[in-house]
Motif scaffolding. Structure first.
Motif, short mmCIF file in Angstrom:
data_model
loop_
_atom_site.label_atom_id
_atom_site.label_comp_id
_atom_site.label_asym_id
_atom_site.label_seq_id
_atom_site.Cartn_x
_atom_site.Cartn_y
_atom_site.Cartn_z
N PHE A 167 -6.86 -3.09 -2.64
CA PHE A 167 -7.10 -3.42 -1.24
C PHE A 167 -8.59 -3.34 -0.88
O PHE A 167 -8.96 -3.56 0.26
CB PHE A 167 -6.26 -2.52 -0.33
CG PHE A 167 -4.79 -2.86 -0.42
CD1 PHE A 167 -4.21 -3.70 0.50
CD2 PHE A 167 -4.02 -2.38 -1.46
CE1 PHE A 167 -2.87 -4.04 0.40
CE2 PHE A 167 -2.68 -2.72 -1.57
CZ PHE A 167 -2.10 -3.55 -0.63
N LEU A 168 -9.44 -3.03 -1.86
CA LEU A 168 -10.88 -2.94 -1.60
C LEU A 168 -11.49 -4.23 -1.05
O LEU A 168 -12.43 -4.16 -0.26
CB LEU A 168 -11.64 -2.51 -2.87
CG LEU A 168 -11.46 -1.05 -3.27
CD1 LEU A 168 -12.15 -0.78 -4.61
CD2 LEU A 168 -11.98 -0.11 -2.20
N PRO A 175 -3.93 2.14 6.09
CA PRO A 175 -4.73 3.25 5.55
C PRO A 175 -6.20 2.92 5.32
O PRO A 175 -6.72 3.04 4.21
CB PRO A 175 -4.01 3.57 4.23
CG PRO A 175 -3.52 2.22 3.78
CD PRO A 175 -3.10 1.52 5.05
N VAL A 232 0.89 -1.15 0.00
CA VAL A 232 0.00 0.00 0.00
C VAL A 232 0.93 1.20 0.00
O VAL A 232 1.29 1.72 1.04
CB VAL A 232 -0.90 0.05 1.26
CG1 VAL A 232 -1.85 1.21 1.18
CG2 VAL A 232 -1.66 -1.24 1.45
N THR A 258 -11.51 5.33 -1.50
CA THR A 258 -11.38 4.72 -2.83
C THR A 258 -12.66 3.96 -3.19
O THR A 258 -13.15 4.05 -4.31
CB THR A 258 -10.16 3.78 -2.89
OG1 THR A 258 -8.99 4.55 -2.62
CG2 THR A 258 -10.03 3.11 -4.24
N SER A 268 -15.41 4.82 -6.28
CA SER A 268 -15.28 3.77 -7.29
C SER A 268 -16.29 3.81 -8.43
O SER A 268 -16.06 3.22 -9.47
CB SER A 268 -15.34 2.40 -6.63
OG SER A 268 -16.67 2.15 -6.18
N GLU A 317 -8.90 4.53 6.05
CA GLU A 317 -9.69 5.64 5.53
C GLU A 317 -9.48 5.82 4.03
O GLU A 317 -10.43 6.03 3.28
CB GLU A 317 -9.34 6.93 6.26
CG GLU A 317 -10.13 8.10 5.74
CD GLU A 317 -9.46 9.43 5.95
OE1 GLU A 317 -10.08 10.42 5.56
OE2 GLU A 317 -8.34 9.48 6.47
N LYS A 318 -8.26 5.73 3.57
CA LYS A 318 -7.98 5.92 2.14
C LYS A 318 -8.60 4.83 1.29
O LYS A 318 -9.05 5.08 0.18
CB LYS A 318 -6.48 6.02 1.92
CG LYS A 318 -5.90 7.29 2.51
CD LYS A 318 -4.42 7.37 2.35
CE LYS A 318 -3.92 8.67 2.99
NZ LYS A 318 -2.50 8.85 2.90
N ILE A 319 -8.65 3.63 1.83
CA ILE A 319 -9.29 2.53 1.11
C ILE A 319 -10.80 2.75 1.06
O ILE A 319 -11.44 2.53 0.03
CB ILE A 319 -8.90 1.18 1.73
CG1 ILE A 319 -7.40 0.94 1.49
CG2 ILE A 319 -9.74 0.04 1.18
CD1 ILE A 319 -6.79 -0.17 2.28
N TYR A 369 -4.69 1.58 -4.05
CA TYR A 369 -5.72 1.35 -3.03
C TYR A 369 -6.85 0.48 -3.55
O TYR A 369 -7.44 -0.29 -2.80
CB TYR A 369 -6.29 2.67 -2.50
CG TYR A 369 -5.32 3.48 -1.68
CD1 TYR A 369 -4.40 2.88 -0.82
CD2 TYR A 369 -5.30 4.86 -1.76
CE1 TYR A 369 -3.51 3.62 -0.08
CE2 TYR A 369 -4.40 5.61 -1.00
CZ TYR A 369 -3.52 4.98 -0.17
OH TYR A 369 -2.63 5.71 0.57
N ASP A 417 0.77 3.94 -2.62
CA ASP A 417 0.20 5.18 -3.13
C ASP A 417 -1.25 4.97 -3.55
O ASP A 417 -1.74 3.85 -3.60
CB ASP A 417 1.02 5.73 -4.30
CG ASP A 417 1.08 4.78 -5.48
OD1 ASP A 417 0.02 4.31 -5.92
OD2 ASP A 417 2.19 4.50 -5.96
N GLU A 418 -1.93 6.06 -3.87
CA GLU A 418 -3.35 6.01 -4.19
C GLU A 418 -3.68 5.09 -5.35
O GLU A 418 -4.76 4.52 -5.40
CB GLU A 418 -3.87 7.42 -4.51
CG GLU A 418 -4.30 8.17 -3.29
CD GLU A 418 -4.98 9.48 -3.63
OE1 GLU A 418 -5.86 9.49 -4.50
OE2 GLU A 418 -4.62 10.48 -3.00
#
Length: 172
Positions: A76-77, A109, A67, A116, A120, A111-113, A73, A69-70
């Motif tokens: 990793f959903l 991360p 994990v 994402t 989506s 929150e970032k996932i 992500y 960078d953006e």
């Protein structure tokens, strides 16, 4: 993620006497990563772990992907397919199995996932991400994405669920 916590994690990983697994690094030409599987999701199809460099990673059959960078992500959903409490319990259990502190969960991360998933444009991932919103730290970008879904979500069901969460966020 705080630098102090990441530093602490790296120190513990360096001193860890654990069975590191050497695997190909995703999207690198001949690069390898040492990693420790921490938790298993999706009936074993999704393995989550830590690299020796202190990065969270997922393992496929052939490679390990960090994990970093953006752009990654989205890979990793699948973690959103399980309830937040289940994910937390599995990750904490995996960390403890290696003698690592559960505080290192704060380096993941979540929150970032979730953001994402909200972005989506997929009813499936948006719906799962909405179920996670109240369980992750609430940044401005998270709130913006929930509000965007409440107005322009893929389906009426998504829009209504997002509106309900907005009300809950205002109460918290």
């Amino acid at each position: 993620m705080t630098d102090a916590l990441k530093e602490k994690l790296l120190m513990e990983l360096v001193n860890l006497d654990a069975p590191w697994v050497k695997k190909n690094e995703y999207a690198s030409e001949g690069g390898y990563l040492n990693w420790l599987p921490v938790a298993e999701f999706s009936d074993g199809r999704f393995l989550l772990g830590l690299t020796s460099k202190g990065l969270w990673a997922r393992s496929t059959e052939f490679a390990v992907q960090t994990v970093a960078d953006e752009a990654v992500y989205v890979f990793f959903l699948p973690i959103l397919e399980e309830a937040p409490e289940v994910v937390r319990d599995k990750m904490v259990g995996g960390l403890k199995r290696y003698g690592l502190s559960q505080e290192f969960m704060d380096t993941f991360p979540f929150e970032k996932i979730v953001v994402t998933g909200l972005k989506s444009q997929s009813e499936y991932w948006s719906n799962l991400a909405l179920k996670w919103v109240l369980f992750v730290p609430r940044s401005n970008s998270l709130k913006v994405e929930v509000e965007a879904l409440s107005k322009a979500g893929e389906t009426q069901k998504i829009r209504h669920a997002a509106r309900k969460i907005i009300k809950q966020l205002k109460v918290c």
